[in-house]
Design a protein around this motif. Sequence first.
Motif, PDB file in Angstrom:
ATOM      1  N   LEU A   1       0.851  -1.190   0.000  1.00 18.63           N
ATOM      2  CA  LEU A   1       0.000   0.000   0.000  1.00 18.63           C
ATOM      3  C   LEU A   1       0.885   1.237   0.000  1.00 18.63           C
ATOM      4  N   THR A   2       0.724   2.084  -0.995  1.00 14.81           N
ATOM      5  CA  THR A   2       1.543   3.287  -1.121  1.00 14.81           C
ATOM      6  C   THR A   2       0.656   4.520  -1.080  1.00 14.81           C
ATOM      7  N   GLY A   3       1.311   5.666  -0.856  1.00 11.76           N
ATOM      8  CA  GLY A   3       0.588   6.928  -0.840  1.00 11.76           C
ATOM      9  C   GLY A   3       0.171   7.327   0.567  1.00 11.76           C
ATOM     10  N   SER A   4      -0.436   8.489   0.670  1.00 11.28           N
ATOM     11  CA  SER A   4      -0.942   9.021   1.931  1.00 11.28           C
ATOM     12  C   SER A   4      -2.305   9.644   1.683  1.00 11.28           C
ATOM     13  N   SER A   5      -3.049   9.797   2.761  1.00 13.65           N
ATOM     14  CA  SER A   5      -4.427  10.271   2.638  1.00 13.65           C
ATOM     15  C   SER A   5      -4.579  11.767   2.853  1.00 13.65           C
ATOM     16  N   GLY A   6      -3.594  12.443   3.443  1.00 15.16           N
ATOM     17  CA  GLY A   6      -3.701  13.877   3.665  1.00 15.16           C
ATOM     18  C   GLY A   6      -4.212  14.216   5.054  1.00 15.16           C
ATOM     19  N   LEU A   7      -4.195  15.505   5.346  1.00 13.11           N
ATOM     20  CA  LEU A   7      -4.575  15.995   6.663  1.00 13.11           C
ATOM     21  C   LEU A   7      -6.063  15.857   6.945  1.00 13.11           C
ATOM     22  N   LEU A   8      -6.899  15.901   5.905  1.00 14.45           N
ATOM     23  CA  LEU A   8      -8.345  15.852   6.131  1.00 14.45           C
ATOM     24  C   LEU A   8      -8.796  14.527   6.722  1.00 14.45           C
ATOM     25  N   VAL A   9      -7.997  13.467   6.558  1.00 13.48           N
ATOM     26  CA  VAL A   9      -8.363  12.188   7.156  1.00 13.48           C
ATOM     27  C   VAL A   9      -8.377  12.300   8.669  1.00 13.48           C
TER      28      VAL A   9
ATOM     29  N   PHE B   1      -9.639  14.539  10.264  1.00 16.55           N
ATOM     30  CA  PHE B   1     -10.947  15.097  10.616  1.00 16.55           C
ATOM     31  C   PHE B   1     -12.092  14.281  10.019  1.00 16.55           C
ATOM     32  N   GLY B   2     -11.835  13.021   9.677  1.00 17.37           N
ATOM     33  CA  GLY B   2     -12.901  12.116   9.275  1.00 17.37           C
ATOM     34  C   GLY B   2     -13.076  11.940   7.784  1.00 17.37           C
ATOM     35  N   ALA B   3     -12.180  12.460   6.954  1.00 15.41           N
ATOM     36  CA  ALA B   3     -12.311  12.267   5.509  1.00 15.41           C
ATOM     37  C   ALA B   3     -12.006  10.819   5.132  1.00 15.41           C
ATOM     38  N   SER B   4     -12.352  10.456   3.922  1.00 16.09           N
ATOM     39  CA  SER B   4     -12.189   9.081   3.460  1.00 16.09           C
ATOM     40  C   SER B   4     -10.709   8.788   3.200  1.00 16.09           C
ATOM     41  N   PRO B   5     -10.107   7.788   3.876  1.00 19.44           N
ATOM     42  CA  PRO B   5      -8.705   7.452   3.604  1.00 19.44           C
ATOM     43  C   PRO B   5      -8.566   6.662   2.308  1.00 19.44           C
ATOM     44  N   GLY B   6      -7.484   6.890   1.607  1.00 24.07           N
ATOM     45  CA  GLY B   6      -7.242   6.215   0.331  1.00 24.07           C
ATOM     46  C   GLY B   6      -5.780   5.858   0.163  1.00 24.07           C
ATOM     47  N   ARG B   7      -5.525   4.781  -0.553  1.00 20.54           N
ATOM     48  CA  ARG B   7      -4.172   4.320  -0.859  1.00 20.54           C
ATOM     49  C   ARG B   7      -4.164   3.727  -2.261  1.00 20.54           C
ATOM     50  N   GLU B   8      -2.988   3.323  -2.698  1.00 19.38           N
ATOM     51  CA  GLU B   8      -2.829   2.593  -3.947  1.00 19.38           C
ATOM     52  C   GLU B   8      -2.200   1.241  -3.628  1.00 19.38           C
ATOM     53  N   LEU B   9      -2.842   0.181  -4.100  1.00 19.53           N
ATOM     54  CA  LEU B   9      -2.345  -1.174  -3.892  1.00 19.53           C
ATOM     55  C   LEU B   9      -1.493  -1.561  -5.097  1.00 19.53           C
ATOM     56  N   VAL B  10      -0.230  -1.883  -4.835  1.00 21.46           N
ATOM     57  CA  VAL B  10       0.733  -2.175  -5.895  1.00 21.46           C
ATOM     58  C   VAL B  10       1.211  -3.617  -5.729  1.00 21.46           C
ATOM     59  N   PHE B  11       1.190  -4.388  -6.813  1.00 19.45           N
ATOM     60  CA  PHE B  11       1.698  -5.758  -6.813  1.00 19.45           C
ATOM     61  C   PHE B  11       2.051  -6.129  -8.251  1.00 19.45           C
ATOM     62  N   THR B  12       2.740  -7.250  -8.408  1.00 21.22           N
ATOM     63  CA  THR B  12       3.191  -7.721  -9.719  1.00 21.22           C
ATOM     64  C   THR B  12       2.533  -9.051 -10.029  1.00 21.22           C
ATOM     65  N   VAL B  13       2.030  -9.165 -11.245  1.00 21.34           N
ATOM     66  CA  VAL B  13       1.404 -10.405 -11.698  1.00 21.34           C
ATOM     67  C   VAL B  13       2.156 -10.913 -12.924  1.00 21.34           C
ATOM     68  N   GLY B  14       2.055 -12.229 -13.143  1.00 16.70           N
ATOM     69  CA  GLY B  14       2.610 -12.849 -14.331  1.00 16.70           C
ATOM     70  C   GLY B  14       1.551 -13.658 -15.048  1.00 16.70           C
ATOM     71  N   ASN B  15       1.640 -13.696 -16.363  1.00 16.25           N
ATOM     72  CA  ASN B  15       0.700 -14.462 -17.183  1.00 16.25           C
ATOM     73  C   ASN B  15       1.260 -15.869 -17.363  1.00 16.25           C
ATOM     74  N   LEU B  16       0.636 -16.843 -16.709  1.00 23.75           N
ATOM     75  CA  LEU B  16       1.088 -18.228 -16.775  1.00 23.75           C
ATOM     76  C   LEU B  16       0.412 -19.005 -17.889  1.00 23.75           C
ATOM     77  N   GLY B  17      -0.492 -18.368 -18.615  1.00 20.30           N
ATOM     78  CA  GLY B  17      -1.218 -19.056 -19.674  1.00 20.30           C
ATOM     79  C   GLY B  17      -0.530 -18.929 -21.021  1.00 20.30           C
ATOM     80  N   THR B  18      -1.298 -19.316 -22.036  1.00 21.46           N
ATOM     81  CA  THR B  18      -0.767 -19.307 -23.408  1.00 21.46           C
ATOM     82  C   THR B  18      -1.352 -18.198 -24.262  1.00 21.46           C
ATOM     83  N   ALA B  19      -2.239 -17.384 -23.711  1.00 19.81           N
ATOM     84  CA  ALA B  19      -2.867 -16.297 -24.450  1.00 19.81           C
ATOM     85  C   ALA B  19      -2.698 -15.001 -23.673  1.00 19.81           C
TER      86      ALA B  19
END
Length: 354
Positions: free
Chosen positions: A151-159, A161-179
């Motif tokens: 989880l990266t990023g920050s939500s800011g000062l308004l959180v 005071f009850g604002a909606s917290p948000g992040r970015e979920l970062v991960f790596t995937v690989g294609n194990l198929g043939t298409a």
Amino acid sequence: MGPASYGAAPVPYTADTAYTAADPQPVVRLSASRAGKGGDLTVSGSGWRPGTLLMLLICGQSEPGRGVIGGTNSCANAEGRAVTTDAGGAFSRSMPVAEPPEPCPCVVHVATVTGERVVVDQPFTVAGHPTAPLPRQTGGGRLAALTTAELTGSSGLLVWFGASPGRELVFTVGNLGTAPVEDPVFRVGTAHGVFAPSWEERRWSGTVQPGRKARITLPVRLPAGAHGDYRVSVRYGSQLLVEQPWGVGRPWGVTLFWVLLAVVVPTALFRVGMAVVDRVRPRHPGRHRAGDPDAPRAAPAAPTTPDAGPGSAAAPTQGSAQDPTQGSAQDPTPDSAQDPTPDSVPPEGRPPAK
């Protein structure tokens, strides 16, 4: 975001590569390949990272080549066990045999809890448990997570005071198929505590070619005022790719607001009430508050005349009481006593008449 390419030529991925990152490869051994509900099963292994916490589960609708379809929801979680590897990367743990919520084929699912994600599925048969064929794969492309989520990023000062917290979920995937997999749609779920997650669809723009891997970034947002321990999960189809805990701090600004409100409002009401009481209470004669404009003023002192001698008495003020039985302090004498006539003065050399 487009797919990420590493190297000059595509690197093929196998099931072992997708789920095993340690070298040498982790190994899982079972004391029996078949057992009925209520029996005991000993799970042992080697080649794992030293001091790693592992989770042991019996899962249905699974096979080593495809993983656990449906994630841990297809596993007997209540009867699962945890174990920590020793200094040599080995472990041994006994666990009860339980029927998973999904039909077999079944596996013993061994996965790391912290650190780099490593999973090994060992085939196992639960005697007497229903069996059903696995769902057919749609398309030739199949994505698998190659790294743990972050989880990266920050939500800011308004959180604060009850604002909606948000992040970015970062991960790596690989294609194990043939298409190739074009513009995959992921399901992002957020769960608070023991409650079931709420899912939202997130589309990632790009193409993951067979044998290639890509870095995925998905936005995650919680409702306003959220705080506590949350768990973020990502699914692709029916497969659970990653899970990541998220500790959200309490919005102390909201708490401070309510504390100030609890202090300021009663104080203001008290002052207003005292002002009203001071206006409506009756006035007592002779008792006046300093600065009251309605209080009667004191009568000024009587002026003294400049002709009055030091022995003369001050004139009585209007309305002063006098004793009727006593006369004035200085009774005026008759005119005859103050101004004698010439007849009353005996002539010089003559005795006064008798």
